[in-house]
Write a protein that holds these residues in place. Structure first.
Motif, PDB file in Angstrom:
ATOM      1  N   LYS A   1     -11.140   5.546  -6.241  1.00 32.46           N
ATOM      2  CA  LYS A   1     -12.097   4.517  -6.647  1.00 32.46           C
ATOM      3  C   LYS A   1     -12.375   4.591  -8.151  1.00 32.46           C
ATOM      4  CE  LYS A   1     -13.232   1.867  -4.493  1.00 32.46           C
ATOM      5  NZ  LYS A   1     -12.429   0.644  -4.172  1.00 32.46           N
TER       6      LYS A   1
ATOM      7  N   THR B   1      -3.987   3.780   1.691  1.00 29.81           N
ATOM      8  CA  THR B   1      -4.543   3.971   3.035  1.00 29.81           C
ATOM      9  C   THR B   1      -4.368   5.428   3.455  1.00 29.81           C
ATOM     10  OG1 THR B   1      -4.036   1.690   3.690  1.00 29.81           O
ATOM     11  CG2 THR B   1      -4.356   3.285   5.460  1.00 29.81           C
TER      12      THR B   1
ATOM     13  N   THR C   1     -14.795   3.899   0.682  1.00 31.09           N
ATOM     14  CA  THR C   1     -13.823   3.221   1.542  1.00 31.09           C
ATOM     15  C   THR C   1     -14.099   1.728   1.572  1.00 31.09           C
ATOM     16  OG1 THR C   1     -13.676   5.201   2.943  1.00 31.09           O
ATOM     17  CG2 THR C   1     -12.786   3.153   3.843  1.00 31.09           C
ATOM     18  N   ASP C   2     -13.082   0.927   1.225  1.00 29.89           N
ATOM     19  CA  ASP C   2     -13.240  -0.528   1.233  1.00 29.89           C
ATOM     20  C   ASP C   2     -13.075  -1.118   2.625  1.00 29.89           C
ATOM     21  OD1 ASP C   2     -13.629  -1.060  -1.623  1.00 29.89           O
ATOM     22  OD2 ASP C   2     -11.595  -0.294  -1.852  1.00 29.89           O
ATOM     23  N   THR C   3     -12.132  -0.575   3.406  1.00 27.25           N
ATOM     24  CA  THR C   3     -11.844  -1.132   4.731  1.00 27.25           C
ATOM     25  C   THR C   3     -11.558  -0.007   5.715  1.00 27.25           C
ATOM     26  OG1 THR C   3     -10.848  -3.103   3.730  1.00 27.25           O
ATOM     27  CG2 THR C   3     -10.376  -2.715   6.053  1.00 27.25           C
TER      28      THR C   3
ATOM     29  N   ARG D   1       0.820  -1.198   0.000  1.00 26.76           N
ATOM     30  CA  ARG D   1       0.000   0.000   0.000  1.00 26.76           C
ATOM     31  C   ARG D   1       0.863   1.260   0.000  1.00 26.76           C
ATOM     32  NH1 ARG D   1      -4.923  -2.086   0.876  1.00 26.76           N
ATOM     33  NH2 ARG D   1      -5.925  -0.034   0.888  1.00 26.76           N
TER      34      ARG D   1
ATOM     35  N   ALA E   1     -19.873  -2.413   7.344  1.00 28.86           N
ATOM     36  CA  ALA E   1     -18.564  -1.981   6.834  1.00 28.86           C
ATOM     37  C   ALA E   1     -17.500  -3.014   7.198  1.00 28.86           C
ATOM     38  CB  ALA E   1     -18.197  -0.625   7.428  1.00 28.86           C
ATOM     39  N   ILE E   2     -16.546  -3.208   6.316  1.00 32.51           N
ATOM     40  CA  ILE E   2     -15.441  -4.118   6.608  1.00 32.51           C
ATOM     41  C   ILE E   2     -14.489  -3.414   7.570  1.00 32.51           C
ATOM     42  CG2 ILE E   2     -13.480  -5.388   5.651  1.00 32.51           C
ATOM     43  CD1 ILE E   2     -15.059  -5.622   3.053  1.00 32.51           C
TER      44      ILE E   2
ATOM     45  N   ASN F   1      -8.046   0.031  -4.452  1.00 33.93           N
ATOM     46  CA  ASN F   1      -8.568  -0.347  -3.143  1.00 33.93           C
ATOM     47  C   ASN F   1      -8.213   0.732  -2.128  1.00 33.93           C
ATOM     48  OD1 ASN F   1      -7.875  -1.744  -0.344  1.00 33.93           O
ATOM     49  ND2 ASN F   1      -9.471  -2.961  -1.311  1.00 33.93           N
ATOM     50  N   THR F   2      -9.157   1.053  -1.244  1.00 32.22           N
ATOM     51  CA  THR F   2      -8.939   2.151  -0.299  1.00 32.22           C
ATOM     52  C   THR F   2      -9.184   1.706   1.137  1.00 32.22           C
ATOM     53  OG1 THR F   2     -11.237   2.881  -0.518  1.00 32.22           O
ATOM     54  CG2 THR F   2      -9.609   3.906  -1.987  1.00 32.22           C
ATOM     55  N   ALA F   3      -8.447   2.323   2.052  1.00 31.30           N
ATOM     56  CA  ALA F   3      -8.623   2.052   3.479  1.00 31.30           C
ATOM     57  C   ALA F   3      -8.477   3.352   4.264  1.00 31.30           C
ATOM     58  CB  ALA F   3      -7.607   1.026   3.976  1.00 31.30           C
TER      59      ALA F   3
END
Length: 275
Positions: A130, A109, A156-158, A23, A194-195, A135-137
């Motif tokens: 996106k 991230t 936001t993915d995580t 990341r 949400a993850i 992929n975003t955190a």
């Protein structure tokens, strides 16, 4: 793209502990907590700050010249923490490692400090990422208004969510603030599906007695995919000195046995993967 501006302290490439895969982590300035063990004191204030690392000074005299900036410091003894950026400034650099993200399951991230203190800017940045398929955190302490979470949720993915204590008085002793808002936000995130990855800094003498309470809390949640117990380290002392801040870092480090026992408690009582 937007011309909104954010203020960051650093960008770290090839990060492997800030979410899944390889990341790039963007560190934002400003934090509502004052954790005694903070290892990023340069991220606490929302204002830009210049640090002076005396052991790096080579007495070149550049800092005495008119118009000096930290970029002119030949020994890199003076460091500016805090620079304004736009989304347009950041996107090209964040996309440089796209191939590594895709091959490793990684991405970008946003961290801090507390990045959600700049939620509108984060939302714009995440939206662009996106659009690029990245992929975003979000790495958050959770101590922000719920509308800050709402701004970034669609992009936001995580969420990497810090959990420092369950007992409110222990939390105040460790961070200077109540944890009521933090736990409320965690439950709301969880309720939305949400993850979430929980991150627990393990600090002997401060929150080591909170592990079982944390396990009970985590057992009541349904969207937490993983927990990480992070052994406290005190390697940031030079940053406090360089910033002219009182060093609050506790002297006692956790043992491997203590950390592993904390992980075992989480696994046993919360039935969640714990690393």
């Amino acid at each position: 793209m937007t011309e909104k501006k954010g203020i960051i302290t650093d960008i770290k490439h090839f990060a492997t502990h800030d979410g899944d895969g390889i990341r790039t982590t963007v560190f934002f300035k400003g934090c509502p907590l004052r954790c005694v063990w903070c290892h990023n004191p340069e991220g606490l204030s929302q204002r830009p700050e210049t640090a002076f690392y005396a052991h790096k000074c080579i007495s070149c005299g550049e800092c005495l010249k008119e118009g000096f900036t930290t970029d002119d410091c030949l020994g890199k003894a003076r460091v500016l923490y805090g620079r304004e950026v736009t989304v347009d400034d950041l996107i090209p650099e964040l996309l440089e490692d796209r191939d590594f993200y895709l091959s490793s399951g990684g991405g970008v991230t946003l961290s801090g400090g507390e990045c959600l203190m700049q939620a509108e800017f984060c939302a714009e940045l995440l939206k662009e990422l996106k659009r690029e398929g990245i992929n975003t955190a979000i790495d958050t302490c959770g101590c922000v208004s719920w509308d800050s979470f709402e701004k970034v949720l669609p992009f936001t993915d995580t969420f990497l969510f810090d959990l420092k204590a369950v007992n409110e008085e222990v939390h105040k002793r460790c961070t200077g603030v109540s944890n009521k808002l933090i736990i409320e936000n965690l439950r709301r995130l969880d309720g939305l599906g949400a993850i979430i990855e929980i991150r627990i800094p393990f600090v002997p003498g401060y929150n080591d007695g909170e592990i079982e309470k944390m396990a009970v809390l985590l057992s009541s949640l349904s969207s937490v995919k993983r927990v990480r117990v992070l052994p406290y380290h005190n390697l940031a002392g030079s940053k406090y000195e360089a910033l002219g801040m009182a060093n609050s870092l506790p002297p006692v480090l956790p043992t491997d046995k203590e950390v592993e026992r904390a992980r075992e408690i989480i696994r046993e009582k919360a039935d969640i993967e714990c690393l």
